[in-house]
Structure formats: structure tokens, C-alpha cells
Design an enzyme around this catalytic site. Structure first.
Site, PDB file in Angstrom:
ATOM      1  N   ASP A  44       0.870  -1.129   0.029  1.00  0.00           N
ATOM      2  CA  ASP A  44      -0.090   0.209  -0.017  1.00  0.00           C
ATOM      3  C   ASP A  44       0.882   1.168   0.108  1.00  0.00           C
ATOM      4  O   ASP A  44       1.664   1.373   0.966  1.00  0.00           O
ATOM      5  CB  ASP A  44      -0.934  -0.072   1.292  1.00  0.00           C
ATOM      6  CG  ASP A  44      -2.024   1.205   1.186  1.00  0.00           C
ATOM      7  OD1 ASP A  44      -2.994   1.215   0.451  1.00  0.00           O
ATOM      8  OD2 ASP A  44      -1.648   2.387   1.811  1.00  0.00           O
ATOM      9  N   TYR A  49       3.114  10.168   0.877  1.00  0.00           N
ATOM     10  CA  TYR A  49       4.070   9.486   1.530  1.00  0.00           C
ATOM     11  C   TYR A  49       5.497   9.862   1.250  1.00  0.00           C
ATOM     12  O   TYR A  49       6.471   9.673   2.014  1.00  0.00           O
ATOM     13  CB  TYR A  49       4.057   8.176   1.794  1.00  0.00           C
ATOM     14  CG  TYR A  49       2.622   7.585   2.124  1.00  0.00           C
ATOM     15  CD1 TYR A  49       1.587   8.482   2.703  1.00  0.00           C
ATOM     16  CD2 TYR A  49       2.320   6.234   2.031  1.00  0.00           C
ATOM     17  CE1 TYR A  49       0.366   7.964   2.866  1.00  0.00           C
ATOM     18  CE2 TYR A  49       1.149   5.914   2.219  1.00  0.00           C
ATOM     19  CZ  TYR A  49       0.198   6.650   2.811  1.00  0.00           C
ATOM     20  OH  TYR A  49      -1.239   6.087   3.319  1.00  0.00           O
ATOM     21  N   LYS A  79      -2.555   6.463  -4.107  1.00  0.00           N
ATOM     22  CA  LYS A  79      -3.747   7.388  -4.001  1.00  0.00           C
ATOM     23  C   LYS A  79      -3.449   8.784  -4.329  1.00  0.00           C
ATOM     24  O   LYS A  79      -2.211   9.163  -4.299  1.00  0.00           O
ATOM     25  CB  LYS A  79      -3.774   7.328  -2.341  1.00  0.00           C
ATOM     26  CG  LYS A  79      -3.868   6.220  -1.653  1.00  0.00           C
ATOM     27  CD  LYS A  79      -4.009   6.221   0.084  1.00  0.00           C
ATOM     28  CE  LYS A  79      -3.723   4.985   0.588  1.00  0.00           C
ATOM     29  NZ  LYS A  79      -2.395   4.347   0.561  1.00  0.00           N
ATOM     30  N   HIS A 112      -7.682   9.992  -1.904  1.00  0.00           N
ATOM     31  CA  HIS A 112      -6.975   9.992  -0.555  1.00  0.00           C
ATOM     32  C   HIS A 112      -7.998  10.439   0.495  1.00  0.00           C
ATOM     33  O   HIS A 112      -7.959  10.063   1.612  1.00  0.00           O
ATOM     34  CB  HIS A 112      -5.677  10.534  -0.589  1.00  0.00           C
ATOM     35  CG  HIS A 112      -4.689  10.259   0.501  1.00  0.00           C
ATOM     36  ND1 HIS A 112      -3.403   9.911   0.557  1.00  0.00           N
ATOM     37  CD2 HIS A 112      -4.917   9.822   1.766  1.00  0.00           C
ATOM     38  CE1 HIS A 112      -2.724   9.585   1.321  1.00  0.00           C
ATOM     39  NE2 HIS A 112      -3.721   9.141   2.224  1.00  0.00           N
ATOM     40  N   ARG A 268       9.299  -7.750  12.374  1.00  0.00           N
ATOM     41  CA  ARG A 268       7.634  -7.307  12.454  1.00  0.00           C
ATOM     42  C   ARG A 268       7.140  -7.637  11.294  1.00  0.00           C
ATOM     43  O   ARG A 268       6.048  -8.233  11.145  1.00  0.00           O
ATOM     44  CB  ARG A 268       7.694  -6.050  13.200  1.00  0.00           C
ATOM     45  CG  ARG A 268       7.942  -5.833  14.650  1.00  0.00           C
ATOM     46  CD  ARG A 268       7.289  -4.669  15.066  1.00  0.00           C
ATOM     47  NE  ARG A 268       7.577  -4.368  16.503  1.00  0.00           N
ATOM     48  CZ  ARG A 268       8.198  -3.408  16.929  1.00  0.00           C
ATOM     49  NH1 ARG A 268       8.567  -2.604  16.113  1.00  0.00           N
ATOM     50  NH2 ARG A 268       8.424  -3.511  18.176  1.00  0.00           N
ATOM     51  N   ASN A 272       3.618  -9.891  11.216  1.00  0.00           N
ATOM     52  CA  ASN A 272       2.727  -9.452  10.769  1.00  0.00           C
ATOM     53  C   ASN A 272       1.787 -10.289   9.742  1.00  0.00           C
ATOM     54  O   ASN A 272       0.483  -9.949   9.756  1.00  0.00           O
ATOM     55  CB  ASN A 272       2.800  -7.974  10.242  1.00  0.00           C
ATOM     56  CG  ASN A 272       3.087  -7.196  11.645  1.00  0.00           C
ATOM     57  OD1 ASN A 272       2.878  -7.271  12.757  1.00  0.00           O
ATOM     58  ND2 ASN A 272       3.520  -5.923  11.113  1.00  0.00           N
TER      59      ASN A 272
END
Length: 324
Positions: A44, A49, A79, A112, A268, A272
């Protein structure tokens, strides 16, 4: 249990993806590579960003005819930012994202936010005193331009982010191509039960961002509750020999909610996605949902006269003035 949701286009969307918001340049390329090596098939992204060029480098290394994965094996979302809601700005914005990501098409492109900022190249246009400069262009205009991207084959599907139930219905009333996905904040403190039901009734898949309560937010308050330390969740983690994060991600995926935890830490990232080897009991699912307090972490906040207020709440299309 499937590890994917099925969009109203018939295409599959993996239930767990890697989130990249706040993933620093210098770290995000490696994070995407680790994710793809660990079995993630969904990344994503978003123009705002500021790290799509680096994610593109990871895709260039990992995707292609002679590479580890084929392009069609990976579901990529991006987005459209708030400064590019005018019809003629939509395709150039997408083309910039595609160039940065080094891709020929996106699997999913989202608006967005429903409200727009002043057009131009400045992502957060402001007055001299620091207030955001808005634009009142309607998202219905933007949606029509999004549909053209599907028709041109530049994106496989289109959707919405941070829209409320009324705004979703507003889009559906004019859509020739229906939104496939609504991406919103979602975690046990903001379970989005009503909004999820609203989406399900309309054949829209929900994606949850900040699924672990976004512990690295800039505007975190020292006194706020921490969802990962919630006793209900830590008890389930102990029972299933999983981490609290895995319990939360499992709860979302079991509800059919796509979940995009962000991490730049290899252990992690791997952890996840290890959530499809156990199933929460119905009463355990309910106990997690019951933690809901309508607690929204992700609201851009500014300080006015010493008080914290939502930055965009005065905009007529601001989504969070409605109950859901």
C-alpha cells in the site's frame, strides 16, 4: 480461511499488505523487499508519503520476467493527493506515481481524502499565518476522472479513502464504475462496525490503516490508551502464542477487512503476516470488537488559541463530522 478478499471486479486482494506511511526513505526499499520475500503480495503506497521512488526501486529488483515475482503476483495500491482533485490533474498525478513506482499499471487507485486543497505543486498549501488553503471542488468531479483511468487500463480498480457513509452513497449515485474499496482507519478502538456493514451491503471491501493504533504518530498524547497493551488482546496473545499485533491483524482479516500494518523491521514484517494458522472463536472476535470506543487516532490536529482542533473540520466535505 481465505487470505484474500474478492473485489466487485472479481479480482482478489490479499488480506494483509505492507503499509508504507511514515516509512522513511532509506528504509522503505528494504522493507518492501523483506515483505515480498516473506510472502506479502500486497503493498500500500501513496504519493503524499514521499517514498514512492524508493518503493519503485524495490519493485524493479523484485518484479519482472526474470525476477523473483511477476508483476501480476503483487497487488499495488496508491492514492491521489488532495491538491489534484481537478479532472485534468488526475491522470498526470497517476502517471507520476506509476513512473516513481516503475510500474505500467496499479491494481487500485484511491482518492486519498474527500476534501481538496488548493491546486498546485505544494502538497500542503498554506496562508501566511499557516492555515491550509482549501478548494471546494467536489469529489464527484474527481471520481469521473478516476473512472477514465480504468477505461485506459492504467488502473485495474478505483476506490475511496477516508470517505464517510453518506459520501460513499453520493459516489455510488453517479458512478459508472463502482468503488471497489474504502480505506479507513481501523483497529479495536475504532472498530468501524457500522461503516463495515454499510460497505458490505454495497459490495465494497474495507481496508484498515493504522491497524495497531499507529504508535509512531507525531501527535500522540502521553495519556492515551495503547491498543497493543489492552488486557483482552494480551490474554488472547498468550492463549494462541501470538503477539498482540497478530491478534489484532487476525481479528480484522477474520472480519474480511484488509489490513495494512506498517513496519520497516524485518522481524515485525514477517510476524504481521503469520496470522492465517489460527482462528479466533466467535466470542473472542466479539470481545475484541467490544473494545471499540470510537477513538480516531488519525485526525490532523492544529493548535488554535491553545486548543487542539481538527485541522480540516471546517471544510464542507470533511468526512469525520458524521457519525460514520
Amino acid at each position: 480461511m481465505n487470505d484474500f478478499a474478492v473485489l466487485n471486479t472479481g479480482r482478489k486482494m490479499p488480506l494483509v499488505g505492507l503499509g508504507t506511511w511514515k516509512s522513511e526513505p532509506g528504509k522503505v526499499k528494504q522493507a518492501v523487499i523483506w515483505a515480498l520475500q516473506s510472502g506479502y503480495r500486497h503493498i500500500d503506497c501513496a504519493a503524499i508519503y514521499g517514498n514512492e521512488p524508493e518503493i519503485g526501486e524495490a519493485f524493479q529488483e523484485m518484479l519482472g520476467p526474470d525476477k523473483a515475482l511477476r508483476r501480476e503476483d503483487v497487488f499495488v495500491t496508491s492514492k491521489l493527493w488532495n491538491t489534484q482533485h481537478y479532472a485534468e490533474d488526475v491522470e498526470p498525478a497517476l502517471l507520476k506515481t506509476l513512473k516513481d513506482l516503475k510500474l505500467e499499471y496499479l491494481d487500485l487507485y484511491l482518492i486519498h481524502w474527500p476534501h481538496a486543497f488548493q491546486r498546485g505543486d505544494i502538497p500542503f498549501p498554506k496562508t501566511e499565518v499557516g492555515a491550509i488553503l482549501y478548494d471546494d471542488i467536489h469529489y464527484k468531479v474527481t471520481w469521473a476522472a478516476m473512472e477514465k483511468l480504468v477505461e485506459k487500463g492504467l488502473v485495474r480498480a478505483i476506490g475511496l479513502s477516508n470517505f464517510n457513509s453518506r459520501q460513499i452513497d453520493d459516489i455510488l449515485s453517479v458512478a459508472n464504475i463502482k468503488p471497489t474499496v474504502l480505506q479507513v482507519e481501523g483497529h479495536p478502538y475504532l472498530a468501524q462496525v457500522e461503516l463495515l456493514a454499510h460497505c458490505r451491503d454495497r459490495g465494497i471491501v474495507m481496508t484498515a490503516y493504522s491497524p495497531l493504533g499507529s504508535p509512531d504518530r507525531a501527535w500522540k498524547r502521553p495519556d492515551e490508551p495503547v491498543v497493543l497493551e489492552e488486557p483482552v488482546i494480551t490474554a488472547l496473545a498468550k492463549k494462541y502464542n501470538k503477539s498482540p499485533a497478530q491478534i489484532i491483524i487476525r481479528w480484522q482479516t477474520q472480519r474480511g477487512v484488509v489490513t495494512i500494518p506498517k513496519s520497516v523491521t524485518e522481524s515485525r514484517i514477517k510476524e504481521n503476516i503469520q496470522v492465517f494458522d489460527f482462528t479466533l472463536e466467535p466470542e473472542e472476535m466479539n470481545s475484541v470488537t467490544a473494545l471499540n470506543k470510537g477513538w480516531r487516532y488519525i485526525v490532523p490536529i492544529i493548535t488554535v488559541d491553545g486548543k487542539h482542533v481538527p485541522r480540516d473540520a471546517g471544510h464542507p466535505l470533511y468526512p469525520f463530522n458524521d457519525p460514520y
